[in-house]
Design an enzyme around this catalytic site. Structure first.
Site, short mmCIF file in Angstrom:
data_model
loop_
_atom_site.label_atom_id
_atom_site.label_comp_id
_atom_site.label_asym_id
_atom_site.label_seq_id
_atom_site.Cartn_x
_atom_site.Cartn_y
_atom_site.Cartn_z
N LYS A 13 71.94 55.07 135.86
CA LYS A 13 71.87 53.60 135.91
C LYS A 13 70.56 53.08 135.33
CE LYS A 13 72.12 53.43 140.43
NZ LYS A 13 72.19 54.88 140.69
N ARG A 88 74.52 47.40 146.73
CA ARG A 88 74.81 48.75 147.16
C ARG A 88 75.68 48.78 148.40
NH1 ARG A 88 70.25 51.50 144.91
NH2 ARG A 88 70.44 53.72 145.24
N ARG A 127 64.40 65.41 136.79
CA ARG A 127 63.95 64.04 136.53
C ARG A 127 62.45 63.91 136.77
NH1 ARG A 127 66.54 58.84 139.14
NH2 ARG A 127 66.20 59.96 141.09
N ARG A 160 60.14 62.32 142.08
CA ARG A 160 60.23 61.38 143.18
C ARG A 160 60.37 62.08 144.53
NH1 ARG A 160 64.53 56.91 141.38
NH2 ARG A 160 65.31 57.39 143.46
N ARG A 171 71.76 61.16 149.93
CA ARG A 171 71.95 59.94 149.14
C ARG A 171 73.37 59.88 148.57
NH1 ARG A 171 67.21 60.81 145.23
NH2 ARG A 171 68.03 59.04 144.05
P1 AP5 Z 1 68.44 57.90 136.12
O1 AP5 Z 1 68.67 56.95 135.01
O2 AP5 Z 1 67.08 57.99 136.69
O3 AP5 Z 1 69.53 57.70 137.26
P2 AP5 Z 1 69.76 56.53 138.29
O4 AP5 Z 1 71.22 56.29 138.32
O5 AP5 Z 1 68.85 55.38 138.03
O6 AP5 Z 1 69.35 57.31 139.61
P3 AP5 Z 1 68.42 56.91 140.82
O7 AP5 Z 1 68.14 58.17 141.57
O8 AP5 Z 1 67.29 56.08 140.36
O9 AP5 Z 1 69.41 56.07 141.64
P4 AP5 Z 1 69.31 55.79 143.10
O10 AP5 Z 1 70.42 54.82 143.11
O11 AP5 Z 1 69.43 56.88 144.05
O12 AP5 Z 1 67.80 55.31 143.28
P5 AP5 Z 1 67.14 53.88 143.40
O13 AP5 Z 1 65.81 53.92 142.82
O14 AP5 Z 1 68.09 52.83 142.97
O15 AP5 Z 1 68.90 59.34 135.61
C1 AP5 Z 1 68.76 60.49 136.43
C2 AP5 Z 1 68.23 61.68 135.60
O16 AP5 Z 1 69.22 62.10 134.68
C3 AP5 Z 1 67.01 61.33 134.75
O17 AP5 Z 1 66.17 62.44 134.71
C4 AP5 Z 1 67.60 61.03 133.37
O18 AP5 Z 1 66.68 61.27 132.33
C5 AP5 Z 1 68.78 61.97 133.33
N1 AP5 Z 1 69.92 61.42 132.59
C6 AP5 Z 1 70.34 60.12 132.57
N2 AP5 Z 1 71.45 60.00 131.80
C7 AP5 Z 1 71.74 61.27 131.36
C8 AP5 Z 1 72.79 61.81 130.55
N3 AP5 Z 1 73.76 61.03 130.03
N4 AP5 Z 1 72.76 63.14 130.32
C9 AP5 Z 1 71.79 63.93 130.84
N5 AP5 Z 1 70.78 63.47 131.61
C10 AP5 Z 1 70.76 62.17 131.87
O19 AP5 Z 1 67.00 53.75 144.99
C11 AP5 Z 1 66.15 54.60 145.73
C12 AP5 Z 1 66.21 54.25 147.19
O20 AP5 Z 1 65.77 52.89 147.41
C13 AP5 Z 1 67.61 54.29 147.84
O21 AP5 Z 1 67.96 55.58 148.25
C14 AP5 Z 1 67.43 53.30 149.00
O22 AP5 Z 1 66.75 53.89 150.07
C15 AP5 Z 1 66.52 52.23 148.42
N6 AP5 Z 1 67.28 51.14 147.80
C16 AP5 Z 1 67.29 50.76 146.49
N7 AP5 Z 1 68.11 49.72 146.29
C17 AP5 Z 1 68.65 49.42 147.49
C18 AP5 Z 1 69.62 48.45 147.94
N8 AP5 Z 1 70.20 47.60 147.08
N9 AP5 Z 1 69.94 48.44 149.25
C19 AP5 Z 1 69.37 49.29 150.12
N10 AP5 Z 1 68.48 50.24 149.77
C20 AP5 Z 1 68.12 50.30 148.46
MG MG Z 2 67.14 54.59 139.03
#
Ligand code: AP5
Ligand code: MG
Ligand code: ZN
Length: 214
Positions: A13, A88, A127, A160, A171
């Site tokens: 994402k 979410r 990552r 991270r 997660r």
């Molecule tokens: P990446 O692009 O980093 O993936 P992502 O989908 O952004 O994954 P996240 O781990 O950031 O999502 P998340 O939803 O768990 O975390 P968030 O920060 O939102 O890609 C992943 C890896 O794969 C990278 O290394 C990339 O280079 C590689 N990659 C990408 N595309 C690829 C491809 N096509 N092929 C190969 N490799 C590839 O949230 C973190 C925490 O914050 C949550 O757990 C929660 O506690 C809190 N939080 C955030 N938002 C909310 C909300 N709305 N409500 C409640 N809690 C929240």
């Molecule tokens: Mg992310």
């Protein structure tokens, strides 16, 4: 253009949201990045969020919804934005729909980046993320130009805290319970588009652009 990115943790994402934001000249709004910036800055919001994030749990809706609605009412969001990591939960989605309706607006697309759980666990270990600007890399699939250094801002890249295998598993469970139902929610709203997120990352971007209409 107003776009929501849906998908499991690690689906890509953030990677795709950054590219979309650049292409359309709109802000990339990531709730995860906002929480991490607050943790780094030692704010009250950061303290509240950290315990949930470290356990792979969601930060409570009452904290998250207000913060996001505030962010998208800022001037730079006037011509649209890409939401990454919000909504979410169903209550988050409903609050967003209601807040936009009240202004006579609506989201244009919800893009589901579809990746099976098996592929996610492999991706997370490789990552690396920039704590300063939120840019995301992968040691094998999307390496930075210089090892451990952010291409965008020159700050240090880290693994991270929530990317440990046990936490990733947690997660994923939370994702299937609380976030996956949003796919049906946005299908019913008629704005869902799905892309195969297992393809090479530039190909995934090409597929997204094709459905958004360049
Ligand atoms: P990446 O692009 O980093 O993936 P992502 O989908 O952004 O994954 P996240 O781990 O950031 O999502 P998340 O939803 O768990 O975390 P968030 O920060 O939102 O890609 C992943 C890896 O794969 C990278 O290394 C990339 O280079 C590689 N990659 C990408 N595309 C690829 C491809 N096509 N092929 C190969 N490799 C590839 O949230 C973190 C925490 O914050 C949550 O757990 C929660 O506690 C809190 N939080 C955030 N938002 C909310 C909300 N709305 N409500 C409640 N809690 C929240
Ligand atoms: Mg992310
Ligand atoms: Zn950076």
């Amino acid at each position: 253009m107003k776009i929501i990115m849906l998908g499991a943790p690690g689906a890509g994402k953030g990677t795709q949201a950054k590219k979309i934001a650049e292409k359309y000249g709109i802000p990339h709004v990531s709730t995860g990045d906002i929480f991490r910036a607050n943790i780094k800055g030692g704010t009250e919001l950061g303290k509240k969020a950290k315990s949930y994030m470290d356990q792979g749990q969601l930060v409570p809706d009452d904290v998250t919804i207000g913060m996001l609605l505030d962010r998208i009412s800022q001037a730079d969001c006037e011509n649209g934005y890409v939401l990454d990591g919000f909504p979410r939960t169903i209550p988050q989605a409903k609050s967003l729909t209601d807040a936009l309706n009240a202004r006579g607006e609506k989201m244009d697309y919800a893009v589901d980046v579809d990746v099976p759980d098996e592929a996610i666990v492999t991706r997370m270990g490789g990552r690396r993320a920039c704590v300063k600007c939120g840019a995301t890399y992968h040691v094998a699939f999307n390496p930075p130009k210089a090892e451990g250094v952010c291409d965008a801002c020159g700050d240090t890249l880290v693994l991270r805290d929530d990317d440990k295998p046990e936490t990733v598993q947690k997660r994923l469970t939370v994702y299937h319970d609380q976030t996956q139902p949003l796919i049906d929610y946005y299908r019913n709203e008629g704005i869902l588009v799905a892309v195969d997120g297992t393809k090479e990352l530039n190909q995934v971007f090409t597929d997204i652009i094709a459905v958004l209409g360049a």
